[in-house]
Design an enzyme around this catalytic site. Structure first.
Site, PDB file in Angstrom:
ATOM      1  N   ARG A  65      -4.088  -2.917   4.546  1.00  0.00           N
ATOM      2  CA  ARG A  65      -5.117  -2.222   3.743  1.00  0.00           C
ATOM      3  C   ARG A  65      -6.323  -3.101   3.410  1.00  0.00           C
ATOM      4  O   ARG A  65      -7.301  -2.609   2.848  1.00  0.00           O
ATOM      5  CB  ARG A  65      -4.505  -1.662   2.468  1.00  0.00           C
ATOM      6  CG  ARG A  65      -3.971  -2.719   1.500  1.00  0.00           C
ATOM      7  CD  ARG A  65      -3.447  -2.073   0.227  1.00  0.00           C
ATOM      8  NE  ARG A  65      -2.870  -3.068  -0.683  1.00  0.00           N
ATOM      9  CZ  ARG A  65      -2.579  -2.833  -1.954  1.00  0.00           C
ATOM     10  NH1 ARG A  65      -2.787  -1.622  -2.475  1.00  0.00           N
ATOM     11  NH2 ARG A  65      -2.063  -3.776  -2.726  1.00  0.00           N
TER      12      ARG A  65
ATOM     13  N   HIS B 218       0.239   5.619   0.737  1.00  0.00           N
ATOM     14  CA  HIS B 218       0.318   5.519  -0.733  1.00  0.00           C
ATOM     15  C   HIS B 218      -0.676   6.488  -1.398  1.00  0.00           C
ATOM     16  O   HIS B 218      -1.630   6.061  -2.049  1.00  0.00           O
ATOM     17  CB  HIS B 218      -0.005   4.060  -1.082  1.00  0.00           C
ATOM     18  CG  HIS B 218       0.306   3.629  -2.471  1.00  0.00           C
ATOM     19  ND1 HIS B 218      -0.270   4.182  -3.582  1.00  0.00           N
ATOM     20  CD2 HIS B 218       1.123   2.643  -2.930  1.00  0.00           C
ATOM     21  CE1 HIS B 218       0.174   3.557  -4.673  1.00  0.00           C
ATOM     22  NE2 HIS B 218       1.022   2.634  -4.303  1.00  0.00           N
TER      23      HIS B 218
ATOM     24  N   ARG C  26      -8.766   1.191  -4.713  1.00  0.00           N
ATOM     25  CA  ARG C  26      -7.845   1.777  -5.702  1.00  0.00           C
ATOM     26  C   ARG C  26      -8.001   3.298  -5.735  1.00  0.00           C
ATOM     27  O   ARG C  26      -8.780   3.867  -6.512  1.00  0.00           O
ATOM     28  CB  ARG C  26      -8.125   1.199  -7.090  1.00  0.00           C
ATOM     29  CG  ARG C  26      -7.288   1.840  -8.190  1.00  0.00           C
ATOM     30  CD  ARG C  26      -5.848   1.516  -8.114  1.00  0.00           C
ATOM     31  NE  ARG C  26      -5.599   0.079  -8.366  1.00  0.00           N
ATOM     32  CZ  ARG C  26      -4.431  -0.484  -8.162  1.00  0.00           C
ATOM     33  NH1 ARG C  26      -3.423   0.208  -7.692  1.00  0.00           N
ATOM     34  NH2 ARG C  26      -4.267  -1.777  -8.420  1.00  0.00           N
TER      35      ARG C  26
ATOM     36  N   ASP D 223       7.901   4.967 -11.931  1.00  0.00           N
ATOM     37  CA  ASP D 223       7.746   4.264 -10.638  1.00  0.00           C
ATOM     38  C   ASP D 223       9.091   4.369  -9.932  1.00  0.00           C
ATOM     39  O   ASP D 223      10.019   3.623 -10.223  1.00  0.00           O
ATOM     40  CB  ASP D 223       7.379   2.798 -10.890  1.00  0.00           C
ATOM     41  CG  ASP D 223       6.931   2.098  -9.609  1.00  0.00           C
ATOM     42  OD1 ASP D 223       6.406   0.969  -9.729  1.00  0.00           O
ATOM     43  OD2 ASP D 223       7.106   2.684  -8.524  1.00  0.00           O
TER      44      ASP D 223
ATOM     45  N   GLU E 268       4.057   9.179  -2.362  1.00  0.00           N
ATOM     46  CA  GLU E 268       3.875   8.324  -1.187  1.00  0.00           C
ATOM     47  C   GLU E 268       4.947   8.605  -0.127  1.00  0.00           C
ATOM     48  O   GLU E 268       6.141   8.519  -0.423  1.00  0.00           O
ATOM     49  CB  GLU E 268       3.942   6.853  -1.615  1.00  0.00           C
ATOM     50  CG  GLU E 268       2.968   6.526  -2.758  1.00  0.00           C
ATOM     51  CD  GLU E 268       3.317   5.249  -3.483  1.00  0.00           C
ATOM     52  OE1 GLU E 268       3.807   4.305  -2.826  1.00  0.00           O
ATOM     53  OE2 GLU E 268       3.108   5.194  -4.715  1.00  0.00           O
TER      54      GLU E 268
END
Ligand code: TA6
Length: 292
Positions: A97, A160, A71, A205, A264
């Site tokens: 990932r 990201h 994270r 977002d 991103e």
């Protein structure tokens, strides 16, 4: 494993370490910059140019365990972004990932930057991630479809990037003012361009499509700007979870939303990439800090 890596890639400024959770990371420490890159996900977890505060953000509650996403830093989202189109059990943001990548190469460049590369194969694609750690952090995601593939294949990808900010309430992002976007908070709502810099006062977002724009994150509290340039990327995703979503994420501190945001560099949705057999695509993102 790290002994063989250390022997094979012994160059000044590079060492390998095994973490408590058993993960292997490359630790880069040159006169011009420091970085840490995990073999898990080819994940750049830290980047700090000499004389600068850390550029990337990492949650204090991040897991560092095999098959679990980290994270913070720069998760590589591939071969899909967000939820899988048809399989609800598939991991968000794809499988790249959470797998261990192979360490392929390391070079100390004449300017004291260091270039390392890692590779893997996913869903019939060959993928190489190359990071050049110097005054800028340059990240290249190269995806190839082998010649002998039976048909063309599409993928989504995103670097990201989690960025460290002084206070989410006081920062702004320039570069996307004239772009319409898809608002992903509470659904997927097309929105028209705001005509002004992005500021944060709630969960945000957004997926901006058909933009090759450089983004500039102005941070008066840290008296710096962070510049995110990109090549061969037509999607830019901007995200801050704010209060409620932060509280729902077990690997994210309840108050950490104040100190981070994501810009991103991506190719997602209508900007996904389709390769024919034998074709290759390289998406590039470059992150650097400058005066405010
Ligand atoms: O890039 C923004 C986003 O898609 C958000 O919707 C949020 O889910 C974030 O990615 C983090 O996703 P993750 O799967 O890493 O928790």
């Amino acid at each position: 494993m790290i002994n063989s890596l250390q022997e094979k890639f012994s160059i000044p400024g590079l060492r390998f370490e095994t973490t408590e959770g058993g993960l292997v990371k490359a630790v880069i420490d040159t006169p011009i910059a420091k970085a840490e890159i995990y073999l898990l996900g080819a994940h750049v977890a830290a980047y700090q140019p000499a004389g600068s505060k850390p550029i990337l953000w990492m949650s204090a509650k991040s897991l560092f365990e095999e098959s679990k996403p980290i994270r913070g830093g720069v998760p590589i989202c591939f071969p899909w972004f967000g939820a899988h189109a048809t399989d609800p059990k598939a991991p968000a943001h794809g499988s790249a990932r959470t797998r261990i990548w192979d360490f392929l190469s390391a070079v100390l460049n004449p300017d004291n930057s260091m270039t390392v590369s890692m590779g893997t194969a996913i869903d019939g694609f060959s993928v190489v991630f190359t990071a050049t750690v110097g005054e800028k952090l340059k990240m290249e995601l190269t995806v190839s479809l082998p010649e002998d593939a039976s048909e063309s294949k599409s993928f989504e990808a995103a670097l990201h990037t989690y960025l460290s900010v002084s206070d989410i309430h006081t920062v702004s992002i320039e570069g996307l003012e004239s772009n319409d976007y898809i608002d992903k908070v509470g659904g997927t709502t097309p929105k028209t361009a705001e005509g002004k810099a992005i500021r944060f006062s709630a969960e945000l977002d957004r997926v901006y499509q058909n933009t090759a724009a450089t983004c500039i994150l102005r941070d008066p509290g840290f008296n710096r700007s962070i510049v995110v340039e990109k090549q061969n990327s037509l999607s830019t995703v901007v995200w801050n979870p704010w209060i409620a979503k932060s509280a729902r994420m077990p690997d994210f501190g309840d108050d950490e939303w104040k100190e981070m945001l994501c810009i991103e560099s991506a190719n997602v949705g209508g900007c996904a990439i389709t390769l024919s057999p034998g074709q290759t695509h390289t998406m590039i993102a470059m992150v650097s800090a400058t005066a405010l």
